[in-house]
Design an enzyme around this catalytic site. Sequence first.
Site, short mmCIF file in Angstrom:
data_model
loop_
_atom_site.label_atom_id
_atom_site.label_comp_id
_atom_site.label_asym_id
_atom_site.label_seq_id
_atom_site.Cartn_x
_atom_site.Cartn_y
_atom_site.Cartn_z
N GLY A 1 -1.88 -8.97 12.55
CA GLY A 1 -2.38 -7.62 12.82
C GLY A 1 -3.19 -7.01 11.70
N HIS B 1 0.83 -1.21 0.00
CA HIS B 1 0.00 0.00 0.00
C HIS B 1 0.86 1.26 0.00
CE1 HIS B 1 -3.67 -2.33 1.78
NE2 HIS B 1 -3.45 -2.61 0.52
N LEU C 1 -4.84 -9.78 17.47
CA LEU C 1 -5.38 -9.54 18.82
C LEU C 1 -6.66 -10.31 19.03
CD1 LEU C 1 -4.85 -7.88 21.39
CD2 LEU C 1 -6.32 -6.08 20.44
N GLU C 2 -7.47 -10.37 17.95
CA GLU C 2 -8.75 -11.10 18.02
C GLU C 2 -9.03 -11.70 16.66
OE1 GLU C 2 -10.94 -7.70 19.22
OE2 GLU C 2 -11.00 -6.84 17.22
N CYS D 1 5.61 12.54 -7.81
CA CYS D 1 5.17 13.67 -8.64
C CYS D 1 4.23 13.15 -9.72
CB CYS D 1 6.38 14.35 -9.29
SG CYS D 1 5.92 15.68 -10.42
N SER E 1 -7.29 -6.95 9.92
CA SER E 1 -8.70 -7.30 10.16
C SER E 1 -9.29 -8.12 9.02
CB SER E 1 -9.53 -6.02 10.34
OG SER E 1 -9.48 -5.24 9.14
N CYS F 1 8.22 19.96 -7.33
CA CYS F 1 8.95 18.72 -7.59
C CYS F 1 10.42 19.06 -7.87
CB CYS F 1 8.34 17.99 -8.79
SG CYS F 1 9.30 16.56 -9.33
N CYS G 1 5.84 14.07 -13.41
CA CYS G 1 6.97 13.34 -14.03
C CYS G 1 7.13 11.92 -13.46
CB CYS G 1 8.27 14.13 -13.84
SG CYS G 1 8.84 14.21 -12.13
N CYS H 1 11.24 17.85 -11.76
CA CYS H 1 10.74 18.52 -12.97
C CYS H 1 10.35 19.97 -12.73
CB CYS H 1 9.51 17.76 -13.52
SG CYS H 1 8.02 17.92 -12.52
C1 BV8 Z 1 -7.81 -2.48 -5.48
C2 BV8 Z 1 -4.05 3.79 2.27
C3 BV8 Z 1 -8.13 -2.90 -7.77
C4 BV8 Z 1 -2.86 4.21 2.98
C5 BV8 Z 1 -5.48 1.91 2.38
C6 BV8 Z 1 -15.87 -5.06 -2.54
C7 BV8 Z 1 -15.38 -6.30 -2.27
C8 BV8 Z 1 -14.03 -6.57 -2.32
C9 BV8 Z 1 -13.13 -5.55 -2.63
C10 BV8 Z 1 -13.62 -4.32 -2.87
C11 BV8 Z 1 -14.98 -4.05 -2.85
N1 BV8 Z 1 -15.15 -2.74 -3.14
C12 BV8 Z 1 -13.93 -2.16 -3.37
C13 BV8 Z 1 -13.01 -3.11 -3.20
C14 BV8 Z 1 -11.59 -2.96 -3.32
C15 BV8 Z 1 -11.02 -2.24 -2.10
C16 BV8 Z 1 -11.45 -2.89 -0.82
O1 BV8 Z 1 -10.93 -3.91 -0.43
N2 BV8 Z 1 -12.42 -2.26 -0.13
C17 BV8 Z 1 -12.90 -2.86 1.11
C18 BV8 Z 1 -13.09 -1.76 2.15
C19 BV8 Z 1 -14.16 -3.63 0.82
N3 BV8 Z 1 -9.58 -2.38 -2.25
C20 BV8 Z 1 -8.92 -1.47 -2.98
O2 BV8 Z 1 -9.42 -0.49 -3.48
C21 BV8 Z 1 -7.45 -1.79 -3.20
N4 BV8 Z 1 -7.19 -1.69 -4.61
O3 BV8 Z 1 -8.62 -3.34 -5.19
O4 BV8 Z 1 -7.45 -2.18 -6.75
C22 BV8 Z 1 -7.69 -2.34 -9.06
C23 BV8 Z 1 -7.67 -3.18 -10.15
C24 BV8 Z 1 -7.29 -2.68 -11.36
C25 BV8 Z 1 -6.92 -1.33 -11.48
C26 BV8 Z 1 -6.93 -0.51 -10.37
C27 BV8 Z 1 -7.34 -1.01 -9.15
C28 BV8 Z 1 -6.55 -0.79 -2.51
C29 BV8 Z 1 -6.63 -1.01 -1.02
C30 BV8 Z 1 -5.64 -0.08 -0.31
C31 BV8 Z 1 -6.36 1.05 0.29
N5 BV8 Z 1 -5.45 1.86 1.09
N6 BV8 Z 1 -4.78 2.81 3.03
C32 BV8 Z 1 -3.09 5.57 3.59
O5 BV8 Z 1 -3.65 6.43 2.91
O6 BV8 Z 1 -2.72 5.70 4.74
S1 BV8 Z 1 -6.46 0.82 3.23
C33 BV8 Z 1 -6.10 0.66 4.87
O7 BV8 Z 1 -6.64 -0.63 5.23
C34 BV8 Z 1 -4.62 0.58 5.21
O8 BV8 Z 1 -3.77 0.57 4.10
C35 BV8 Z 1 -4.51 -0.74 5.92
O9 BV8 Z 1 -3.27 -1.25 5.72
C36 BV8 Z 1 -5.57 -1.53 5.26
C37 BV8 Z 1 -5.97 -2.79 5.99
O10 BV8 Z 1 -6.30 -2.45 7.33
P1 BV8 Z 1 -5.60 -3.29 8.51
O11 BV8 Z 1 -4.14 -3.15 8.37
O12 BV8 Z 1 -6.17 -4.66 8.54
O13 BV8 Z 1 -6.02 -2.46 9.78
P2 BV8 Z 1 -7.40 -2.57 10.59
O14 BV8 Z 1 -7.47 -1.38 11.48
O15 BV8 Z 1 -8.53 -2.85 9.64
O16 BV8 Z 1 -7.24 -3.88 11.49
C38 BV8 Z 1 -6.26 -3.91 12.50
C39 BV8 Z 1 -6.22 -5.34 13.03
O17 BV8 Z 1 -5.17 -5.42 13.99
C40 BV8 Z 1 -7.50 -5.75 13.75
O18 BV8 Z 1 -7.84 -7.07 13.35
C41 BV8 Z 1 -7.11 -5.72 15.23
O19 BV8 Z 1 -7.79 -6.73 15.97
C42 BV8 Z 1 -5.65 -6.03 15.17
N7 BV8 Z 1 -4.88 -5.48 16.30
C43 BV8 Z 1 -5.08 -4.30 16.94
N8 BV8 Z 1 -4.15 -4.16 17.91
C44 BV8 Z 1 -3.35 -5.25 17.86
C45 BV8 Z 1 -3.81 -6.10 16.83
N9 BV8 Z 1 -3.24 -7.27 16.55
C46 BV8 Z 1 -2.16 -7.63 17.28
N10 BV8 Z 1 -1.66 -6.88 18.29
C47 BV8 Z 1 -2.22 -5.69 18.60
N11 BV8 Z 1 -1.71 -4.96 19.61
#
Ligand code: BV8
Length: 238
Positions: free
Chosen positions: A178, A111, A206-207, A119, A180, A138, A122, A141
């Site tokens: 880590g 990600h 975590l869960e 940029c 979801s 940039c 460019c 460029c």
């Molecule tokens: C793509 C940007 C195709 C960074 C992020 C319907 C069905 C299926 C898919 C889709 C759909 N509709 C749309 C889609 C696609 C979409 C998607 O999946 N949407 C979801 C919401 C349904 N995906 C996309 O768009 C991806 N691209 O599919 O492209 C394509 C094809 C051709 C041409 C072009 C495109 C792109 C996805 C990336 C999005 N960017 N962030 C930024 O700006 O900062 S998403 C965001 O979620 C972050 O990147 C993060 O990494 C990602 C996943 O989240 P997690 O890391 O799992 O974090 P979360 O908080 O959810 O969970 C934390 C977990 O940790 C929990 O389980 C918790 O219990 C646990 N935890 C907490 N504390 C602890 C712990 N575990 C251990 N120890 C602890 N202490």
Amino acid sequence: MRATGFERIVVLTGAGISAESGLDTFRDEDGLWSQVDLEDVATPDGYARDPAYVLDFHNKLRAGLRRVDPNPAHAALAELERRHAGEVLVVTQNVDDLHERAGSGNLIHMHGELLKIRCQACGTVRTETGDVTTGSTCAACGQTGRLRPHVVWFHEMPMGMDEINAALARCDLFISIGTSGNVYPAAGFVADVRRAGRAHTVELNLEPSESASLFAERIHGPASDVVPAYVSRLLNGI
Ligand code: BV8
């Protein structure tokens, strides 16, 4: 040395591995997506609507990286890479630099990376530790107002997918830490590995995640506890 019985290990990490370092996760109760609307800050449309707001959101996240350090879970994965005689690839959904700072080298940021900017004029990608605004120019460029975070927003193609898919197809151990299991394609990796039919699958979280039932082994608890313990089992044949 070799981790007992495994040759090629792929580790997927998500925001949960960085939680104990002090970085917010996305979907936990007080997570980032409870503070801002992801449509406004993590989509191309949101950036097109208000680039200053999106750049400022990422500037704040970037500044936060200077205040946190890797935790024992990051360190354990770096130790696994150092001591396991076979392959260890970390595929992270995270945009922080904590895996690198802990010593992981074989690493793909699917990600993107918060400490890099791109940029749109460019295509140059370079490291940036400070703020980026709509007035930033940039260095390559000279164009102004075309810089964006080098991160993958929703509806954008994740990075390194060819290498990731090849590694998933040939691995014999897949560990998910880590995350979801909400965001694709990362959330689909465990199903991809099961279809390839040769790997043991483990969830360290975590869960239970959305995909918990797809894992052959599930160990739940804080990453800084369960990841070092699991790596120790791998390296010491327990
Ligand atoms: C793509 C940007 C195709 C960074 C992020 C319907 C069905 C299926 C898919 C889709 C759909 N509709 C749309 C889609 C696609 C979409 C998607 O999946 N949407 C979801 C919401 C349904 N995906 C996309 O768009 C991806 N691209 O599919 O492209 C394509 C094809 C051709 C041409 C072009 C495109 C792109 C996805 C990336 C999005 N960017 N962030 C930024 O700006 O900062 S998403 C965001 O979620 C972050 O990147 C993060 O990494 C990602 C996943 O989240 P997690 O890391 O799992 O974090 P979360 O908080 O959810 O969970 C934390 C977990 O940790 C929990 O389980 C918790 O219990 C646990 N935890 C907490 N504390 C602890 C712990 N575990 C251990 N120890 C602890 N202490």
